[in-house]
Design an enzyme around this catalytic site. Structure first.
Site, PDB file in Angstrom:
ATOM      1  N   PRO A  28       0.819  -1.213   0.000  1.00 39.47           N
ATOM      2  CA  PRO A  28       0.000   0.000   0.000  1.00 39.47           C
ATOM      3  C   PRO A  28       0.854   1.265   0.000  1.00 39.47           C
ATOM      4  CG  PRO A  28       0.079  -0.913   2.214  1.00 39.47           C
ATOM      5  CD  PRO A  28       0.826  -1.877   1.312  1.00 39.47           C
ATOM      6  N   ARG A  86      -1.781  16.530  -9.065  1.00 40.31           N
ATOM      7  CA  ARG A  86      -2.876  15.564  -9.249  1.00 40.31           C
ATOM      8  C   ARG A  86      -4.128  16.152  -9.907  1.00 40.31           C
ATOM      9  NH1 ARG A  86      -5.250  12.719  -6.147  1.00 40.31           N
ATOM     10  NH2 ARG A  86      -5.038  10.777  -7.283  1.00 40.31           N
ATOM     11  N   CYS A 130       2.100  29.581 -15.264  1.00 41.34           N
ATOM     12  CA  CYS A 130       1.547  30.169 -16.485  1.00 41.34           C
ATOM     13  C   CYS A 130       0.891  29.154 -17.393  1.00 41.34           C
ATOM     14  CB  CYS A 130       2.650  30.907 -17.215  1.00 41.34           C
ATOM     15  SG  CYS A 130       3.297  32.187 -16.165  1.00 41.34           S
ATOM     16  N   TYR A 180       1.565  11.082  -3.461  1.00 44.26           N
ATOM     17  CA  TYR A 180       1.725  11.558  -4.834  1.00 44.26           C
ATOM     18  C   TYR A 180       1.585  13.082  -4.924  1.00 44.26           C
ATOM     19  CZ  TYR A 180       1.062   6.561  -5.421  1.00 44.26           C
ATOM     20  OH  TYR A 180       1.177   5.208  -5.301  1.00 44.26           O
TER      21      TYR A 180
HETATM   22  N1  LLP Z   1       2.828  -1.425  -6.108  1.00 45.50           N
HETATM   23  C1  LLP Z   1       3.051  -1.148  -7.406  1.00 45.50           C
HETATM   24  C2  LLP Z   1       3.728  -2.130  -8.248  1.00 45.50           C
HETATM   25  C3  LLP Z   1       2.597   0.083  -7.934  1.00 45.50           C
HETATM   26  O1  LLP Z   1       2.800   0.345  -9.222  1.00 45.50           O
HETATM   27  C4  LLP Z   1       1.936   1.016  -7.102  1.00 45.50           C
HETATM   28  C5  LLP Z   1       1.478   2.306  -7.609  1.00 45.50           C
HETATM   29  C6  LLP Z   1       1.759   0.677  -5.733  1.00 45.50           C
HETATM   30  C7  LLP Z   1       2.217  -0.554  -5.280  1.00 45.50           C
HETATM   31  C8  LLP Z   1       1.087   1.591  -4.764  1.00 45.50           C
HETATM   32  O2  LLP Z   1      -0.217   1.866  -5.133  1.00 45.50           O
HETATM   33  P1  LLP Z   1      -1.177   2.668  -4.123  1.00 45.50           P
HETATM   34  O3  LLP Z   1      -1.383   1.785  -2.916  1.00 45.50           O
HETATM   35  O4  LLP Z   1      -0.507   3.940  -3.764  1.00 45.50           O
HETATM   36  O5  LLP Z   1      -2.404   2.888  -4.883  1.00 45.50           O
HETATM   37  N2  LLP Z   1       0.340   9.037  -9.178  1.00 45.50           N
HETATM   38  C9  LLP Z   1      -0.954   8.383  -9.142  1.00 45.50           C
HETATM   39  C10 LLP Z   1      -0.869   6.985  -8.597  1.00 45.50           C
HETATM   40  C11 LLP Z   1       0.123   6.110  -9.323  1.00 45.50           C
HETATM   41  C12 LLP Z   1       0.244   4.724  -8.759  1.00 45.50           C
HETATM   42  C13 LLP Z   1       1.353   3.974  -9.388  1.00 45.50           C
HETATM   43  N3  LLP Z   1       1.626   2.680  -8.823  1.00 45.50           N
HETATM   44  C14 LLP Z   1      -1.927   9.246  -8.355  1.00 45.50           C
HETATM   45  O6  LLP Z   1      -1.539  10.317  -7.883  1.00 45.50           O
HETATM   46  O7  LLP Z   1      -3.095   8.892  -8.233  1.00 45.50           O
END
Ligand code: LLP
Length: 441
Positions: free
Chosen positions: A302, A340, A370, A399
């Site tokens: 997570p 985001r 800008c 993020y």
């Molecule tokens: N494991 C892997 C292999 C991943 O690619 C990711 C996220 C995670 C774990 C963690 O996922 P989470 O639990 O945070 O959902 N920048 C985007 C989110 C990109 C997620 C990329 N991979 C945003 O701001 O929504």
């Protein structure tokens, strides 16, 4: 004073009627005075609490919560999590070096994901003794075997399989369909594990899956893990006993949750404090059921769920102006600090630090960069706002800073961590000198 830094509700709330917004026990006004704006503020108590939610929900089986470093890679946050037993999911040599800097003892709790690992990154990870490489292609497995042979270090690997499971989320962050670039087709995996069994320096340690991010229901996680558990049973019959199933990350949060006030405590709200605890319990139950009789170790990765609600971006209002029918609130924070909304059309709650009396009206909250993509909110109904006011963009702990940039030559914000009644700077504000330092004339 009311304390609401539980694991499940946002740590940002108004403790009394007429009081200013707090992060746990600390007022945001005092933080803005001490550290300036724009400023990221995180509640360490909430991050620790949320890690605890996963650890409790999975207590019945051997498990490791590997925090996805990409969500927020602040060293102080990595150290806080490592001290409470977390492992880490990394996707680059840079992230590995962050873990090594913050908590070198946690190297053995690192899983290394990512579709494009370089030779240098693989070498560093092998030498650091990480727990597992999540391998995304046959070519990568070949390179891993060659480097392990060369360095005489056994490489524990998991194939990241593509389960072909659809998860309802933003298309940029959905990853589990066969049309995506991630993982290895699950039907191919068996043959690859069999072949790898002949390789002395490779150890088939686990299998991994990750279907996407900001997924709010447990169903897709269960479906993906069920497919993976089926593969593990097939492999066991073929004499390959995997020790770990890595279910990936992706559990989402409620960006629309209301901000708690003295008169409307979060307990009374839909999606209130129980929500996070319930979500984690549902998630854990779905994984448990999908694992069937698997008696090895469960890894999860997570990111967002652990840190997003724990963080806010604090900004000061520079100007309020009207253009035609629209009112623009221009803050000193911008899209380079938190991209985001611009990148994913993401909705973030905006809370004034000291709400003014008066009729709410719709405004656009924007930054000084800008381009018209530089916004935090469009047509958002907010109480009256004047220049000099402080605003917070909530749920920005994941993020946010991690995806910030120096666009428009803007130094990145400072970061502060709140623990109990104490707050400290965990990253000083960048200076323009920092920005110019790597350049040559
Ligand atoms: N494991 C892997 C292999 C991943 O690619 C990711 C996220 C995670 C774990 C963690 O996922 P989470 O639990 O945070 O959902 N920048 C985007 C989110 C990109 C997620 C990329 N991979 C945003 O701001 O929504």
């Amino acid at each position: 004073m009311a304390k609401q830094t539980t694991a499940s509700s946002r740590p940002f709330f108004y403790p009394q009627a007429g009081a200013a917004l707090h992060c746990g026990e600390v007022s945001i006004e005092s933080l803005a005075r001490r550290f300036g704006t724009p400023l990221y503020v995180y509640s360490g108590d909430q991050i620790a609490g949320r890690l605890g939610l996963f650890q409790q929900a999975l207590a019945g089986r051997e498990h490791l919560v590997c925090y996805a470093v990409k969500a927020n890679s602040a060293l102080a946050i990595l150290r806080l999590l490592a001290a409470r037993g977390a492992g880490f999911d990394i996707v680059s040599g840079g992230e590995l070096q962050r873990v090594l800097a913050a908590a070198p003892e946690a190297a053995s709790r690192v899983v290394f994901s990512g579709a494009g690992k370089t030779e240098a990154e693989i070498d560093l990870a092998l030498q650091s003794g990480i727990l597992q490489f999540n391998v995304e292609s046959e070519a990568e497995l070949k390179l891993l075997a060659a480097r392990a042979r060369k360095l005489k270090v056994r490489a524990r690997f998991a194939l990241r399989v593509n389960p072909d499971v659809f998860a309802e989320t933003h298309p940029y962050i959905s990853t589990g369909l066969s049309e995506h670039k991630f993982g290895i087709a699950i039907d191919r995996a068996r043959a690859i594990y069999k072949e790898a069994a002949n390789e002395r320096w490779l150890e088939a340690h686990g299998v991994s899956v990750h279907i996407g991010s900001q997924i709010r229901s447990a169903g897709p996680f269960g479906a993906a893990v069920a497919r993976v558990a089926g593969l593990v049973r097939t492999l066991r019959r073929a004499g390959i006993a995997l020790k770990a199933i890595d279910a990936g990350g992706g559990l989402g949060i409620d960006y629309h949750a209301l901000v708690a006030t003295a008169t409307q405590p979060v307990h009374a709200q839909k999606n209130g404090p129980c929500d996070a605890t319930v979500k984690v319990a549902e998630y854990a139950a779905a994984l448990e059921e999908a694992l069937g009789g698997f008696d090895g170790r469960l890894l999860i990765e997570p990111g967002r769920f652990l840190v997003a609600p724990a963080g806010a971006l604090v900004a000061r209002v520079l100007y309020v102006k009207r253009n035609g029918k629209k009112t623009f609130v221009i803050t000193d924070a911008a899209m380079n600090d938190l991209i985001r909304p611009a990148l994913y059309q993401a909705w973030h709650e905006i809370a004034p630090v000291r709400p003014r009396a008066g009729r709410p009206r719709a405004v656009d909250v924007v930054g000084p960069v800008c381009e018209s993509g530089d916004f935090f909110a469009h047509d958002r109904k907010l109480a009256p706002i004047a220049p000099g006011d402080l605003l917070t963009v909530l749920d920005a702990g994941a993020y946010g800073m991690a995806q910030s940039s120096n666009y428009n030559s803007r130094p990145r914000p400072a970061e502060a961590l709140v623990e109990g009644a104490k707050a400290r700077l965990i990253r000083r504000r960048e200076t323009v000198a920092d920005l110019l330092a790597p350049e040559l004339l």
